[in-house]
Design an enzyme around this catalytic site. Structure first.
Site, PDB file in Angstrom:
ATOM      1  N   THR A 223       1.007  -1.339   0.547  1.00 38.44           N
ATOM      2  CA  THR A 223      -0.014   0.441   0.264  1.00 38.44           C
ATOM      3  C   THR A 223       0.960   1.204  -0.010  1.00 38.44           C
ATOM      4  OG1 THR A 223      -0.127  -0.306   2.141  1.00 38.44           O
ATOM      5  CG2 THR A 223      -2.111  -1.348   1.015  1.00 38.44           C
ATOM      6  N   ASP A 257      -5.814  -2.488   7.685  1.00 41.73           N
ATOM      7  CA  ASP A 257      -6.505  -3.407   8.435  1.00 41.73           C
ATOM      8  C   ASP A 257      -6.947  -3.355   7.189  1.00 41.73           C
ATOM      9  OD1 ASP A 257      -4.029  -3.545  10.656  1.00 41.73           O
ATOM     10  OD2 ASP A 257      -5.734  -2.764  11.437  1.00 41.73           O
TER      11      ASP A 257
END
Length: 326
Positions: A223, A257
């Protein structure tokens, strides 16, 4: 897919500081640092990486199995998770410790300073992952998210011995682990999740280059904040997906998450890496717009309408056909 998630279960104490941490940090005096920041707000929320990922998977139609250790104060939290679709039957409960605590302060630049108290998580060494897998009969993927480093290592090795695919998500624990331990977590993973900084930290500590790390896993998912995500799978062309940007930025805690949960929910639904990353990015945006890591609510029509605005109607239609929101 039957997805088992190991990782911390904690209570989050989230504070905001209207100033900038950087204005109070003296580089030449960091070895003598002694600072205090006056928080402007405090929210106490349910959290922990393992619980956050499980909650996100359940919100996207999966029924994940959560495995870690909690304290004697877990009753209300367990009810919350079970009511939202998370299987907590294999969570170990301590008789005398409190559930782990995550205390985090975020400044106006979204920089964060945090402290984590393990508490009951230290009893996780009593968890026999191999026994849990045998009791379940079939597990398609084990997510090894941040928890006690020794337990992460042991669970990874048990996955190898059992021949169960695993996803490595070392994230925050990279700072406290040495090179050999990190190599043990990464090598042979079906999925490796990191952000850009963590990927380079892993390379520095292991002595492997980023390319060598990539060669040792089946799929590397990295990411990149507002710049989206990069997915490199063995034998395939790299996939890059833009972030689902928003002007409503409330709290970044738990965004990573949520991305992992969305990505894995897409994989579980049989979708490709591009669509899975788009699903993860949209779920991450919902967390970014909310105080707390499990306080978002997904409306089917609104969720996929927003997804269409960012990634196009074809992407939204394909995802809506495959993923049913809880």
């Amino acid at each position: 897919m039957q997805i088992l998630v190991t990782g911390s279960i904690a209570t989050d104490h989230l504070m905001t500081f209207e100033g900038r941490f950087a204005d109070s940090l003296l580089v030449e005096q960091l070895d003598k640092i002694s600072v205090s920041f006056l928080a402007d707000s405090l929210d106490i929320r349910r959290g922990g990486v393992g619980a956050n990922i499980s909650f996100g998977l359940a919100a996207l139609g999966q029924r994940p199995i959560l495995v870690d250790a909690v304290g004697k104060d877990f009753d209300d939290y367990q009810t919350w998770l079970v009511d939202h679709g998370v299987d907590c039957d294999h969570v170990h409960r301590s008789q005398d410790q409190h559930t782990a605590r995550f205390v985090c302060t975020t400044d106006r630049d979204l920089a964060q300073m945090a402290t984590f108290y393990a508490g009951a998580m230290n009893e996780g060494n009593r968890i026999d992952l191999a026994q849990v897998v045998r009791e379940l009969g079939q597990v398609d993927l084990v997510v090894i998210a941040p928890s006690d480093p020794a337990r992460m290592t042991r669970h990874t090795q048990q996955c190898r011995e059992l021949g169960v695919p695993f996803a490595a998500d070392p994230s925050q624990q990279l700072a406290s682990m040495d090179g050999p331990a990190i190599r043990g977590l990464i090598d042979g993973a079906d999925y490796l999740f990191t952000n850009e900084y963590e990927l380079h930290l892993a390379a520095q500590k292991t002595g492997w280059t980023v390319d060598e790390i990539t060669d040792r896993v089946r799929v590397r998912v990295t990411t990149r904040g507002k710049d989206g995500a990069e997915i490199i799978a063995r034998g395939q062309e790299p996939v890059r997906v833009a972030a689902a940007l928003t002007e409503t930025v409330v709290d970044p805690t738990g965004v990573g998450d949520a991305f992992r949960a969305g990505f894995l929910a897409g994989v579980a639904a049989g979708l490709g890496h591009e669509r899975s990353a788009q699903l993860g990015s949209m779920l991450a945006t919902h967390v970014l717009e909310t105080t707390g890591t499990q306080e978002y609510h997904l409306d089917h029509e609104g969720f996929y309408a927003r997804l269409a605005d960012v990634y196009g109607q074809d992407a939204a239609d394909e995802l809506a056909a495959a993923v049913t929101l809880r």
